[in-house]
Design an enzyme around this catalytic site. Structure first.
Site, PDB file in Angstrom:
ATOM      1  N   LYS A 259       0.839  -1.203   0.000  1.00 26.65           N
ATOM      2  CA  LYS A 259       0.000   0.000   0.000  1.00 26.65           C
ATOM      3  C   LYS A 259       0.873   1.253   0.000  1.00 26.65           C
ATOM      4  CE  LYS A 259      -3.697  -2.584   2.142  1.00 26.65           C
ATOM      5  NZ  LYS A 259      -4.344  -3.085   3.355  1.00 26.65           N
TER       6      LYS A 259
ATOM      7  N   GLN B  88      -5.254  -1.949   9.334  1.00 22.47           N
ATOM      8  CA  GLN B  88      -5.055  -3.271   8.730  1.00 22.47           C
ATOM      9  C   GLN B  88      -5.709  -4.356   9.599  1.00 22.47           C
ATOM     10  OE1 GLN B  88      -3.716  -3.847   5.702  1.00 22.47           O
ATOM     11  NE2 GLN B  88      -4.125  -6.014   5.926  1.00 22.47           N
TER      12      GLN B  88
ATOM     13  N   ASP C 267     -11.624   2.024   3.276  1.00 24.18           N
ATOM     14  CA  ASP C 267     -11.806   0.566   3.243  1.00 24.18           C
ATOM     15  C   ASP C 267     -13.278   0.186   3.059  1.00 24.18           C
ATOM     16  OD1 ASP C 267      -9.713  -1.246   3.359  1.00 24.18           O
ATOM     17  OD2 ASP C 267      -9.335  -0.901   5.498  1.00 24.18           O
TER      18      ASP C 267
END
Ligand code: GUN
Length: 294
Positions: A52, A96, A119
């Site tokens: 990322k 995460q 997300d």
């Protein structure tokens, strides 16, 4: 048999993102910025977070890394997210997953400002998706749909069978594909599904997203089906210098001769997930900038 290449599709996505990012920076004088929070030191999570960061750097995005020890308390983690919500130089926030078991991921996700929820995990984002309102959508489902679009694979009136009901992939992907405009008939299967093969054999498009290495075998796939493999599993391989290799949830060698199209692992859906995260981050920055100028 056609190989659906995430590398090829993401190239087109990145070309578009490069142009939009340059124009964004020219207009506003700052770069879209993603904050990534990594709790602990799980090797797979570390690897995703590195990818990322690399994508941010390549696009000229700002990037903030928050690597915190596994011992962080729930309150400390929630407070970190709250600080990132308040920080106007941050446009996208990603924590995460999975989190260590002593932490409550639902509370952490609900703390993220939905305007920065790149997300698409916040209940507000998920709810909007379900009723067909514009919102941030989880990146892997977005990547799957972008691949289907790129290769002009029709979903209307097709039977899509998804194996896996996770909040990150199976559920949002089902919501996307059944939406008006995509018009698929969607069946979601999971570990308690009875006679799984009898369902997967009726799939025009079979999507494997349950995280079980090489689970989907030729006897589960209809001749000529499109097979999308969302799995990324590390399996031990002493012959590989890393000591492991990546395989999908689909037995690619066995299944691919029977498909009309299939995604490889690696080089399939995984590459798209990060491209979609970048797209969501740029969109968050654009929307926050628009809000500021109102
Ligand atoms: N873990 C596995 N996939 C994802 C993802 O898309 N986002 C986050 N935050 N964690 C993940």
């Amino acid at each position: 048999m056609h190989i659906l290449s995430g590398k090829e599709v993401s190239k087109a996505v990145y070309a578009d993102l490069h142009a939009r990012t340059a124009s964004f920076i020219k207009t506003y004088g700052y770069a879209p910025t993603l904050a990534v929070v990594l709790v602990g030191s799980d090797p797979a999570s570390q690897s995703y977070v590195r990818s990322k960061k690399k994508a941010c750097i390549e696009l000229g995005f700002g990037h903030q890394d928050y690597v915190v020890p596994e011992t962080i308390t729930q309150l400390e983690l929630v407070n970190l997210v709250k600080r990132l919500n308040q920080d106007s130089s941050v446009h996208g926030i990603l924590v995460q997953m999975p989190l260590p078991s002593h932490l409550d991921s639902n509370e952490v996700i609900e703390t993220i400002d939905p305007h920065k929820d790149v997300d698409g995990f916040h209940p507000i984002s998920v709810g909007k998706l379900l009723i067909g309102l514009p919102t941030f959508v989880s990146c892997t489902p977005l990547g799957v749909v972008a691949m289907l679009d790129h290769y002009q694979i029709e979903t209307a009136s097709k039977h899509v069978v998804i194996i896996g009901r996770s909040n990150i992939v199976g559920k949002p992907l089902a919501a996307l594909l059944m939406q008006k405009g995509r018009d698929a008939t969607v069946t979601v299967c999971h570990s308690r599904t009875r006679d799984l093969s009898s369902l997967t054999l009726t799939a025009d498009i079979l999507i494997a997203a349950m995280g079980k290495p090489l689970f989907v075998t030729p006897s589960m796939v209809k001749e000529g089906a499109v097979v999308i493999d969302v799995g990324i599993n590390r399996i031990e391989d002493p012959s590989d210098p890393r000591g492991y290799r990546l395989v999908g949830d689909v037995d690619y060698a066995g299944v691919s001769p029977h498909c009309s199209a299939i995604t490889p692992v690696p080089g399939g859906v995984g590459v798209m997930t990060i491209a979609m995260l970048m797209k969501n981050t740029l969109q968050a920055a654009e929307q926050l900038a628009d809000k500021d100028t109102l």
